[in-house]
Design an enzyme around this catalytic site. Structure first.
Site, mmCIF file in Angstrom:
data_model
loop_
_atom_site.group_PDB
_atom_site.id
_atom_site.type_symbol
_atom_site.label_atom_id
_atom_site.label_comp_id
_atom_site.label_asym_id
_atom_site.label_seq_id
_atom_site.Cartn_x
_atom_site.Cartn_y
_atom_site.Cartn_z
ATOM 1 N N GLY A 8 -18.277 -32.851 25.724
ATOM 2 C CA GLY A 8 -17.890 -31.543 25.825
ATOM 3 C C GLY A 8 -18.321 -30.257 25.524
ATOM 4 O O GLY A 8 -18.966 -30.952 26.519
ATOM 5 N N ASP A 58 -18.018 -39.990 22.836
ATOM 6 C CA ASP A 58 -17.034 -39.311 22.799
ATOM 7 C C ASP A 58 -15.699 -40.090 23.502
ATOM 8 O O ASP A 58 -15.664 -40.839 24.440
ATOM 9 C CB ASP A 58 -17.081 -38.218 24.166
ATOM 10 C CG ASP A 58 -16.352 -37.273 24.446
ATOM 11 O OD1 ASP A 58 -14.809 -36.735 24.660
ATOM 12 O OD2 ASP A 58 -17.489 -35.619 24.092
ATOM 13 N N THR A 72 -10.735 -33.936 24.915
ATOM 14 C CA THR A 72 -11.443 -33.057 25.789
ATOM 15 C C THR A 72 -12.013 -32.575 26.013
ATOM 16 O O THR A 72 -12.587 -32.082 26.943
ATOM 17 C CB THR A 72 -10.691 -32.127 24.225
ATOM 18 O OG1 THR A 72 -11.671 -32.178 23.144
ATOM 19 C CG2 THR A 72 -9.802 -31.746 23.248
ATOM 20 N N GLY A 73 -13.020 -33.298 25.891
ATOM 21 C CA GLY A 73 -14.449 -33.655 27.033
ATOM 22 C C GLY A 73 -14.202 -33.882 27.962
ATOM 23 O O GLY A 73 -13.236 -34.826 28.634
ATOM 24 N N VAL A 113 -14.060 -41.430 17.433
ATOM 25 C CA VAL A 113 -15.890 -42.087 16.659
ATOM 26 C C VAL A 113 -14.050 -41.503 15.505
ATOM 27 O O VAL A 113 -14.730 -42.104 14.330
ATOM 28 C CB VAL A 113 -15.984 -41.013 15.895
ATOM 29 C CG1 VAL A 113 -17.626 -40.890 17.306
ATOM 30 C CG2 VAL A 113 -15.302 -39.245 16.661
ATOM 31 N N LYS A 149 -8.260 -35.988 11.657
ATOM 32 C CA LYS A 149 -8.914 -36.733 11.991
ATOM 33 C C LYS A 149 -10.675 -37.002 12.062
ATOM 34 O O LYS A 149 -11.175 -37.820 11.254
ATOM 35 C CB LYS A 149 -8.259 -38.363 12.329
ATOM 36 C CG LYS A 149 -7.163 -38.572 12.381
ATOM 37 C CD LYS A 149 -6.712 -39.963 12.597
ATOM 38 C CE LYS A 149 -5.564 -40.691 12.271
ATOM 39 N NZ LYS A 149 -4.973 -42.070 12.788
ATOM 40 N N ALA A 161 -20.568 -29.714 13.151
ATOM 41 C CA ALA A 161 -20.562 -28.652 13.629
ATOM 42 C C ALA A 161 -19.516 -27.993 13.705
ATOM 43 O O ALA A 161 -17.550 -28.462 13.792
ATOM 44 C CB ALA A 161 -20.321 -28.881 16.031
ATOM 45 N N TYR A 206 -7.080 -27.638 12.382
ATOM 46 C CA TYR A 206 -8.216 -27.457 12.009
ATOM 47 C C TYR A 206 -9.327 -27.220 11.601
ATOM 48 O O TYR A 206 -10.087 -26.943 10.938
ATOM 49 C CB TYR A 206 -9.105 -26.492 14.277
ATOM 50 C CG TYR A 206 -9.830 -26.437 14.163
ATOM 51 C CD1 TYR A 206 -10.777 -27.447 14.618
ATOM 52 C CD2 TYR A 206 -10.772 -24.969 14.326
ATOM 53 C CE1 TYR A 206 -12.062 -27.669 15.221
ATOM 54 C CE2 TYR A 206 -11.917 -25.143 14.857
ATOM 55 C CZ TYR A 206 -12.285 -25.935 15.557
ATOM 56 O OH TYR A 206 -13.516 -25.542 15.671
#
Ligand code: UDP
Length: 316
Positions: free
Chosen positions: A10, A31, A35-36, A57, A91, A114, A145
């Site tokens: 990312g 990853d 979105t990465g 993950v 998740k 993060a 989120y």
């Protein structure tokens, strides 16, 4: 000295991988590339201290060998991204936070989460210091989120208190710089893409809502220092130079000679009206504060975006 970085492909994860390698760590990036972007790590190909595995993950996973540090950076982070992937976002903040904490516990590794300024929701106080508990709509569209990250913080503190894992929590405020996706839907990439393609710049609402923007190298410096500290409670990492989104759009327009006009579009639901970090704690604890001015940061970011835009238009 081997670190695992989830979300390593990312925007922030890839810059963190660079920094850890520069500090002498071996790095395993995980990853799922939702979105990465593998391109963010292309320059590390052939580096024997670096490995990237395409892995989700949110599903069970194993990491062989020693691990000294786990950095949990995986998550969609732009509002359009997490609205598009609501369940995966929930998740990765919950199940994947537990899985990565379990990994840190089993390997006797340190851990850094993060987290985000979104934990403060639509704040009723400004600037936001770590002692403010926030004002989050638990069932609004952004809750996937916000609440996932709040759960992630609670889980991280519980693993610290109950299992004695050496954990750290960074509350990351708006950050910008090279490797942001030109189409990630956030204010900066949107304005730049619109200016480059001659479309009007879309300011949502009246544009009086505020944000502050931290350049990525400053952010990563703050994260790295926090990771080496003894602090377990959340620490704000962001730039305290607050401005309205309208002013920000104007700052970007100023870089384009024939910049298109600004138009207003509806404000998304629960869009925070004010956001600005109080970084007193980071200053005192880590001797850290942002160094890169918005002008310098924008210049570097625009160079990157212009190159991305040329590639995009050439491939059409
Ligand atoms: N925004 C805007 N125009 C856009 C994209 C975003 O006016 O094209 C606004 C958005 O409503 C918010 C601010 O810019 O008030 C920052 O949005 P962003 O998506 O970058 O991140 P957020 O801080 O909301 O997570």
């Amino acid at each position: 000295m081997r670190a695992v970085v989830t979300g390593g492909a990312g925007f922030l994860g890839s810059h963190l991988c660079d920094r850890l390698l520069a500090e002498g760590w071996e790095v395993l990036a995980l990853d799922n590339l939702v979105t990465g972007d593998a391109e963010n790590l292309a320059h590390l190909k052939g580096n024997r201290k670096f490995q990237c595995d395409r892995r989700n993950v949110n599903e069970p996973f194993l990491v062989d060998g020693e691990v000294g540090y786990v950095f949990h950076f995986a998550s969609p982070a732009s509002p359009p991204d997490y609205l598009k992937h609501p369940i995966d976002t929930l998740k990765v903040g919950s199940i994947a936070t537990m899985r990565t904490l379990d990994l840190a516990m089993t390997k006797k590794a340190k851990y850094l989460l993060a987290s985000t300024s979104e934990c403060y929701g639509d704040p009723e106080v400004s600037p936001q210091s770590e002692s403010y508990w926030g004002h989050v709509n638990p069932v609004g569209p952004r809750s996937v989120y916000d609440e996932a990250k709040r759960f992630a913080e609670a889980t991280t503190m519980a693993y610290h208190r109950y299992h004695g894992v050496d954990t750290h929590i960074a509350r990351i405020f708006n950050t910008y710089g090279p490797r942001m996706r030109l189409n990630d839907g956030r204010a900066l990439p949107n304005f730049v893409f619109q200016a480059l393609s001659g479309q009007t710049l879309t300011v949502y609402g009246d544009g009086k809502q505020t944000r502050s923007f931290c350049y990525v190298s400053d952010l990563i410096e703050g994260i790295y220092r926090l990771s080496q500290s003894d602090e377990h409670y959340p620490t704000n990492i962001g730039d305290p130079n607050e401005m309205t989104i309208y002013e920000f759009a104007e700052r970007i327009r100023a870089h384009f000679p024939n910049a298109p006009a600004i138009v207003h579009k509806p404000l998304p639901e629960d869009d925070p009206k004010q956001r600005c970090p109080d970084i007193t704690k980071a200053k005192k604890l880590l001797g850290w504060e942002p160094k890169v001015s918005l002008e310098d940061g924008l210049r570097l970011t625009l160079e990157f975006f212009k190159a991305q835009f040329s590639k995009m238009t050439a491939s059409r």
